[in-house]
Design an enzyme around this catalytic site. Structure first.
Site, short mmCIF file in Angstrom:
data_model
loop_
_atom_site.label_atom_id
_atom_site.label_comp_id
_atom_site.label_asym_id
_atom_site.label_seq_id
_atom_site.Cartn_x
_atom_site.Cartn_y
_atom_site.Cartn_z
N ASP A 479 0.73 -1.49 0.02
CA ASP A 479 0.05 -0.13 -0.12
C ASP A 479 0.72 1.28 -0.13
OD1 ASP A 479 -2.35 1.37 -0.09
OD2 ASP A 479 -3.42 0.47 1.88
N ASP A 549 -10.48 1.57 -3.48
CA ASP A 549 -10.92 1.29 -2.30
C ASP A 549 -12.51 1.26 -2.04
OD1 ASP A 549 -8.51 1.19 -0.78
OD2 ASP A 549 -8.45 3.27 -0.01
#
Length: 742
Positions: A479, A549
């Site tokens: 990430d 997301d």
């Protein structure tokens, strides 16, 4: 496939069965672009395409020739100046403050195959017969500085890959103020520009605009390719659609700041430029030093946007993605993030894993919160050792318990950032990317590490290498959750600061390269607060990326549809999450959530210990379906059929290479009232084959493509929809199998 040079005319012609790319040495020694598009005869002289005209106030290189001006010439690698007042592809600053250059053709060489780029990702070939490469050396008339223009044409793809290398052989230091990867000058402006725009949770929406005078561009100055824009643009003619008409694509294999620009001058010439964004970039080259630009991949289609996408899909899936996972079917995973967020312990994780194992899920991914004293987002980022209060036997102990179920184990990391409340920050505050004597903006309670420094990358590599060596890790979710703000490298001089943004990305690539080399069996998935670094550069190291997301199935229709313009289905991370959804609060059926997520890598991200037996049985069927069909989905040829940006319906399909099998996804967001008859016409299957659809009706490929599947609510006709599965957020799958393989 060939690269031809006509010494008499000074013409270069790169061609294969589909395309031609033609340019020549102009009378002043520079290179002029002649043609790019559908294949032309290789035996002709196209020098007549050099346009010379007298224009008011136009500057000419010589007094003797008032009809030759770079302002009206279509050029191969231009700079501002010498008569050309358009944006250029590069700018060099000499020690005396001059930025005037005079680069002319010096020499060239042609060779089979394609070289790797030093420190940068790029497309590749597995044998020399797949491509041919042309390298042209330009040299400045006054200074011993060379520019190497490199072109690779592929045999089996309508693709040309470009990159540029600057070499300083003179005694003084020269500074690059811009160094873009490629330029194409088109002779007209009759185009619509297509790009992929959006924001967090709505990435890569398809946007179109008609070209007009001036500059139309997309870019990022955020330190990553960004949620806002993707490093891609296409030019298509106004009548071009998904399946007809010409379109030219430009895709940058890079993960940092970029510029993709179309400039139209007032004589209707369109100049496309693409490469590293010049803002904040200044790169000193001392004697003997070189600078390598990223690669831009140019693709052409004479049959619409869908064919352009299929070209990028196949090229990127098989000649950009590397390693053992390139051709493998991707494991079905469950991620605990939206199930637990930071609130978990080992037993909670094992409860989820036990249920996941029962329904056939293959991989458990432990997300954020497993390290340091990480109980929320304010602390411990950068402290890559186990959170013993949550995991008393450490990561290794948890992984062993997961593995004992027969499941693989994966882990989340964010190696490029740290919190102020971390052991790493307390030990190395000077490793922050930002001026420690001034205010440094924070985002998500975290700061960026200065990955332009080798010692920082080395340190992070040491921590992660130790974990991956000790723990049986099969998957890593990498990430990156913030943009660059105040870019400054502490402890380095003024000249170094212009290199920081690019050197940061080189540091990211270096860490990826070292970890994937050390642990080739690990499947890496890139993530950047969702889709902020979903680009070709990262695909070279991580064969799949978290697309967004936003896990809502309805929103994912646009996200995954737009992503498919450039990127293959096999690289699109897609999960089934909870309903109501955590981002949109929309309540969609479990079947629709799966029917969208199938067209990607597929997984789950919800607390399955709270589901009913009926829901778990449905999920078990979904897992079995994906296992049976993931090769078709992830390696088949993808077709977009109906756009979510144009109406209430979305449809797409994948077709096997032999055209004997296909899977169609059809989605309707809102239930219409008293709607007219609607049909969905398929693509890519064989007209003369007979197909059994969903194990029920048999129809020819011709019927399915010319008549289509009836998707209306009530019908007695071809593949009647019936009354089942109606209402808002409805979806259906149509599975086609050729009768001879049943």
């Amino acid at each position: 496939m060939a690269v031809r040079f006509n010494e008499k005319s000074g013409q270069f012609h790169l061609y294969n069965d589909d395309i031609s790319y033609i340019f020549k040495i102009l009378k002043n020694g520079q290179l002029g672009n002649l043609y790019y598009g559908k294949r032309l005869s290789e035996n002709r002289d196209y020098g007549y395409l050099v346009e010379e005209s007298r224009r008011d106030m136009a500057a000419c290189p010589t007094e003797e020739d008032n009809y030759f001006s770079l302002e009206s010439a279509r050029q191969e690698y231009p700079t501002y100046g010498n008569g050309d007042v358009r944006y250029g592809a590069y700018e060099i600053l000499w020690e005396n403050g001059s930025n005037i250059t005079e680069f002319e053709y010096k020499e060239h060489r042609i060779y089979a195959g394609k070289k790797r780029l030093n420190g940068l990702p790029a497309t590749y070939v597995e044998n020399e017969s797949e491509a041919e490469t042309l390298e042209i050396t330009l040299q400045d008339k006054r200074k011993d500085v060379n520019i190497i223009l490199t072109y690779t044409i592929f045999k089996d793809y309508p693709v040309i890959a470009k990159n540029v290398r600057f070499i300083n052989l003179c005694s003084e230091t020269v500074t690059l103020l811009s160094a873009l990867s490629g330029c194409v000058d088109f002779p007209d402006m009759d185009y619509v520009m297509v790009d992929l725009a959006g924001g967090w949770s709505r990435e890569r929406n398809i946007r179109e605009r008609r070209l007009d005078y001036g500059v139309q561009s997309v870019h990022s100055m955020r330190g990553c390719s960004s949620h806002q824009f993707n490093p891609f643009l296409a030019l298509k003619h106004p009548n071009t659609d998904e399946f007809s008409g010409e379109v030219y694509g430009f895709s940058l294999v890079y993960s940092g700041n970029f510029l993709a620009q179309a400039e139209v001058d007032n004589y209707d010439v369109t100049r496309v430029l693409m490469g590293i964004h010049p803002n904040g970039f200044y790169w000193e080259l001392k004697t003997g030093e070189e600078f390598q630009t990223p690669e831009v991949v140019m693709a052409y289609s004479g049959y619409g946007l869908n064919q352009l996408s299929q070209t990028y899909h196949k090229l990127y899936r098989t000649r950009l993605v590397r390693g053992v996972w390139r051709d493998k079917e991707r494991p079905i995973l469950i991620n605990n993030w939206e199930a637990t967020y930071f609130d978990f312990n080992e037993e909670k994780i094992m409860d989820i894993a036990d249920v996941a194992n029962d329904i056939g899920i293959e991989l458990f991914v432990l997300d954020d919160g497993w390290f340091g004293r990480r109980d929320d987002s304010t602390s411990s980022l950068g402290d890559w050792y186990p959170h013993m209060a949550k995991l008393p036997k450490g990561i290794k102990g948890l992984a062993e318990r997961i593995n004992s179920l027969g499941m693989k184990f994966g882990i989340w990391i964010e190696p490029e950032s740290f919190n102020r409340d971390s052991d790493l920050y307390r030990a190395h505050p000077d490793w922050v990317l930002g001026d420690i004597e001034r205010n440094i903006s924070q985002s998500r309670n975290q700061l960026l590490l200065d990955f332009s420094k080798k010692e920082v990358v080395d340190y992070i590599y040491g921590l992660l290498e130790k974990i991956f060596a000790e723990v049986n890790v099969s998957y890593v979710k990498w990430d990156m959750n913030r943009n660059m703000a105040e870019v400054f490298s502490n402890g380095n001089d003024r000249a170094y600061q212009g290199k920081v943004r690019h050197k940061y990305i080189l540091g990211v690539y270096d860490l990826y390269d070292r970890l994937t080399t050390r642990f080739p069996e690990i499947l890496f998935e890139s993530c950047a607060s969702g889709g902020a670094r979903f680009d070709p550069g990262i695909l070279y190291y991580a064969p799949q990326g978290w697309a967004s997301d936003n896990t809502d199935a309805v929103e994912r229709l646009k996200i995954q549809y737009g992503t498919s313009v450039v990127y293959p289905v096999s690289c699109i991370g897609s999960h089934v999450s909870a309903a109501p959804n955590h981002q949109t609060f929309r309540d969609t059926s479990l079947s629709t959530r799966a029917n969208v997520a199938y067209f990607g890598t597929f997984g789950y991200e919800l607390d399955i210990t709270q589901l009913s037996e009926e829901e778990l049985c449905e999920m078990k069927e979904q897992v079995a379906f994906m296992k049976a069909n993931r090769k078709l989905i992830q390696q088949g040829t993808f077709y977009r059929l109906k756009s979510p940006f144009e109406g209430n319906e979305t449809a797409w399909m994948v077709v096997s290479d032999d055209r004997k099998e296909a899977l169609v996804g059809y989605y309707r967001v809102l239930q219409p009232s008293n709607a007219p008859l609607r049909r969905l016409k398929l693509k890519g299957i064989a007209e003369d084959m007979e197909y059994c659809v969903n194990g029920e009706e048999i129809h020819s490929g011709g019927e399915l493509m010319q008549i289509g599947i009836i998707t209306s609510d009530y019908s007695s006709g071809l593949l009647k929809a019936g009354r089942e599965k109606q209402g808002d957020y409805m979806s259906r799958l149509y599975h086609l199998k050729a009768v001879d393989i049943l």
